[in-house]
Enzyme design. Structure first.
Site, short mmCIF file in Angstrom:
data_model
loop_
_atom_site.label_atom_id
_atom_site.label_comp_id
_atom_site.label_asym_id
_atom_site.label_seq_id
_atom_site.Cartn_x
_atom_site.Cartn_y
_atom_site.Cartn_z
CG ASP A 13 -1.87 -1.20 1.22
OD1 ASP A 13 -2.19 -1.72 0.13
OD2 ASP A 13 -2.23 -1.65 2.32
CE LYS A 16 2.36 -2.42 -4.35
NZ LYS A 16 2.09 -2.08 -2.94
N GLY A 40 -4.43 -4.41 -3.83
CA GLY A 40 -5.45 -3.39 -4.08
C GLY A 40 -4.71 -2.12 -4.46
CG HIS A 41 -1.96 -2.13 -6.96
ND1 HIS A 41 -1.05 -2.67 -7.81
CD2 HIS A 41 -1.69 -2.65 -5.73
CE1 HIS A 41 -0.26 -3.51 -7.13
NE2 HIS A 41 -0.64 -3.51 -5.87
CD GLN A 223 0.78 -8.92 -2.52
OE1 GLN A 223 1.49 -9.57 -3.27
NE2 GLN A 223 -0.45 -8.64 -2.83
P1 GDP Z 1 -0.73 0.32 -3.55
O1 GDP Z 1 -1.31 -0.98 -3.06
O2 GDP Z 1 0.73 0.41 -3.29
O3 GDP Z 1 -1.09 0.61 -4.98
O4 GDP Z 1 -1.40 1.46 -2.66
P2 GDP Z 1 -2.97 1.60 -2.27
O5 GDP Z 1 -3.71 2.04 -3.47
O6 GDP Z 1 -3.43 0.37 -1.57
O7 GDP Z 1 -2.89 2.72 -1.16
C1 GDP Z 1 -2.33 3.95 -1.40
C2 GDP Z 1 -3.39 5.03 -1.09
O8 GDP Z 1 -2.75 6.28 -1.03
C3 GDP Z 1 -4.44 5.16 -2.18
O9 GDP Z 1 -5.65 5.57 -1.59
C4 GDP Z 1 -3.89 6.26 -3.07
O10 GDP Z 1 -4.89 6.96 -3.77
C5 GDP Z 1 -3.23 7.14 -2.05
N1 GDP Z 1 -2.05 7.90 -2.52
C6 GDP Z 1 -1.07 7.50 -3.37
N2 GDP Z 1 -0.12 8.44 -3.45
C7 GDP Z 1 -0.49 9.45 -2.63
C8 GDP Z 1 0.09 10.70 -2.26
O11 GDP Z 1 1.19 11.06 -2.68
N3 GDP Z 1 -0.61 11.47 -1.37
C9 GDP Z 1 -1.81 11.09 -0.85
N4 GDP Z 1 -2.41 11.91 0.01
N5 GDP Z 1 -2.38 9.92 -1.18
C10 GDP Z 1 -1.74 9.11 -2.05
P1 IMO Z 2 -0.87 -4.24 -2.21
O1 IMO Z 2 -0.43 -4.80 -3.54
C1 IMO Z 2 -1.04 -4.60 2.13
C2 IMO Z 2 -1.15 -8.67 3.75
C3 IMO Z 2 -2.42 -9.13 4.44
C4 IMO Z 2 -1.85 -10.10 5.45
C5 IMO Z 2 -0.69 -10.75 4.69
C6 IMO Z 2 -1.02 -12.10 4.04
O2 IMO Z 2 -2.16 -3.51 -2.28
O3 IMO Z 2 0.22 -3.46 -1.58
P2 IMO Z 2 -2.48 -12.79 1.91
O4 IMO Z 2 -3.93 -12.55 1.59
O5 IMO Z 2 -1.53 -12.25 0.89
O6 IMO Z 2 -2.19 -14.23 2.24
O7 IMO Z 2 -2.22 -11.98 3.29
O8 IMO Z 2 -0.32 -9.82 3.67
N1 IMO Z 2 -1.33 -8.17 2.37
C7 IMO Z 2 -1.26 -6.88 2.03
N2 IMO Z 2 -1.10 -5.77 2.80
N3 IMO Z 2 -1.11 -4.50 0.79
C8 IMO Z 2 -1.25 -5.59 0.01
O9 IMO Z 2 -1.18 -5.55 -1.34
C9 IMO Z 2 -1.37 -6.85 0.63
N4 IMO Z 2 -1.54 -8.12 0.18
C10 IMO Z 2 -1.50 -8.91 1.26
O10 IMO Z 2 -3.10 -8.05 5.04
O11 IMO Z 2 -1.30 -9.39 6.53
MG MG Z 3 -2.85 -1.64 -1.79
#
Ligand code: GDP
Ligand code: IMO
Ligand code: MG
Length: 417
Positions: A13, A16, A40-41, A223
């Site tokens: 998270d 990416k 979850g991107h 991840q």
């Molecule tokens: P990922 O799994 O690495 O793709 O990240 P996620 O989408 O799960 O979580 C990142 C969250 O931060 C999302 O809600 C994005 O919209 C938000 N986000 C990404 N870059 C920035 C930033 O530079 N500033 C802020 N405030 N939010 C951001």
């Molecule tokens: P992105 O790509 C954050 C965490 C789960 C749990 C552990 C194992 O959005 O960064 P799993 O379902 O993979 O067997 O769970 O890994 N986890 C993540 N945490 N971002 C993710 O993906 C994750 N994918 C799995 O919360 O702790």
């Molecule tokens: Mg994510």
């Protein structure tokens, strides 16, 4: 650009999705090499949010090809839903997505096993996303998996899955109460499997042809390094290698073809699910980060745990991956803090020799900048304290930042010279 990879460098998270979407404007292809629907991107385009799980984050750009590599675990049911979701937004996937014949397939039994394993662990549960990731990779490694290429013969898939379900009941791995629901899930699964088989392809040849032509390719990690099955905070990890060493294995391109390995770090630290987190702030600082950062899991909607940036772990993940540069995201979330801390050492042990649990972080304290930086687009226009924070992280981690992100939108990015 050629082959550039974007990898999460903490516990996932890191942002990416935003970075891959932003960088994919002029690329030919975006490829995923591991993970599955546990990812979850999030992408924000003109205030419209899209959350992707299995489709690479280049899918929102109509001319970008998307590869789901052999290292992934593919859930056909969720993938069909995801395709419908992006097509409803006008992003059509025909002749644009390629799913490796060699990727493993997540079945409804894997998801059921994930749930029952988690509940049997009680207080030691990992807090998985319950997407069947662990059981599917376990079947892969024990040579008992189902590959995308096997979906060509659905009758055989059906016979095999029914046999596995019976075995799971007989071995008390799942409760027979769940069988009626599982049967319904399996019917949906067979339908979805037939639909996604039309996208099955020899992605190894495809990737290598693109590499040979010098096409620009982005590799998208899922991840983060601290969730890596080998290097992460085991057993509180995911079941794939999330780090750069797996890019070649998960896509079928040689390590010598990868030009850049960019680590994405959040400007602070978050974690979703169970497991140790030395810099976690179980106080008003953690709550403030959680609220301003909107730290809610994109896949499971759980609140993310929040804390200060951990430079000890960052240095470790930099070493494992060999980052050529890093991108620091969500810097704007720190706009309103008087002071910002960075963990530079542990007082009573080392990782990975000691489990992170119980390690006491030692911090340095930096002054905050108390300025809204979300509209700034040039490095030189950032407040001195913001630049100092980024440069301190660069120094502690031992790698340069190429960009910093100051908001969710595509254009909220600053190149650092
Ligand atoms: P990922 O799994 O690495 O793709 O990240 P996620 O989408 O799960 O979580 C990142 C969250 O931060 C999302 O809600 C994005 O919209 C938000 N986000 C990404 N870059 C920035 C930033 O530079 N500033 C802020 N405030 N939010 C951001
Ligand atoms: P992105 O790509 C954050 C965490 C789960 C749990 C552990 C194992 O959005 O960064 P799993 O379902 O993979 O067997 O769970 O890994 N986890 C993540 N945490 N971002 C993710 O993906 C994750 N994918 C799995 O919360 O702790
Ligand atoms: Mg994510």
């Amino acid at each position: 650009m050629s082959v550039v990879s974007i990898l999460g460098a903490q516990w996932g998270d890191e942002g990416k999705g935003k970075i891959v979407d932003m960088l994919s404007e002029n690329v030919h292809c975006v490829a995923r090499f591991q993970g599955g629907a546990n990812a979850g991107h999030t992408i924000l385009i003109k205030n419209e949010e899209t959350i992707l799980h299995q489709l690479p984050s280049g899918v929102m750009r109509p001319n970008v090809k998307c590869v789901l590599g052999n290292g992934m675990v593919i859930d056909p049911v969720l993938l069909v839903e995801e395709i419908e979701m992006v097509e409803a937004k006008g992003c059509f996937v025909k002749n644009r997505i390629y799913i490796s014949y060699l990727a493993n397939v997540v079945t409804p039994l894997h998801k059921e096993l994930d749930c029952s394993l988690e509940s049997s662990l009680g207080t030691r549960a990992i807090g998985t996303t319950k997407k069947g990731i662990g059981p599917c990779y376990a079947d892969k490694v024990s040579r008992n998996g189902l590959l995308v290429k096997d979906l060509k013969n659905l009758a055989a898939v059906k016979a095999n899955l029914e046999e596995k379900i019976n075995r799971a009941v007989n071995q008390n791995l799942i409760n027979s109460d769940v069988l009626p629901l599982l049967k319904e899930e399996c019917d949906k699964f067979y339908q979805a499997a037939a639909l996604i088989y039309q996208y099955a392809a020899d992605t190894i040849t495809l990737m290598n042809e693109m590499v040979a032509k010098g096409s620009n390719i982005l590799v998208e990690g899922a991840q983060g390094s601290l969730l890596d099955i080998d290097y992460g905070t085991y057993p509180f990890v995911t079941s794939s290698n999330t780090t750069s060493g797996n890019i070649s294995t998960g896509l079928g391109i040689g390590p010598t073809k990868i030009d850049e390995i960019i680590g994405v770090f959040k400007a602070y630290q978050t974690r979703v699910g169970a497991g140790p987190f030395p810099t976690e702030q179980l106080n008003e600082i953690g709550e403030k980060l959680q609220q301003i950062g909107g730290e809610i899991g994109a896949t499971t909607k759980r609140k993310r745990r929040c804390g200060w940036f951990d430079a000890v772990l960052a240095k470790y993940t930099n070493q494992i991956n060999g980052f050529t540069s890093i991108i620091l995201t969500k810097l704007d979330v720190l706009d309103d803090f008087d002071e910002i801390k960075i963990c530079t050492d542990y007082a009573n042990g080392n990782f990975p020799e000691d489990n992170l649990e119980g390690l006491k972080p030692e911090y340095i304290t930096l002054p905050g900048w108390k300025t809204d930086i979300s509209d700034i687009r040039k490095w030189e226009d950032l407040p001195a304290n913001t630049k100092n924070y980024v440069e301190t992280i660069e120094r502690l981690v031992g790698v340069k930042a190429s960009r910093v992100s100051v908001g969710k939108e595509r254009d909220q990015i600053i190149e650092k010279k």
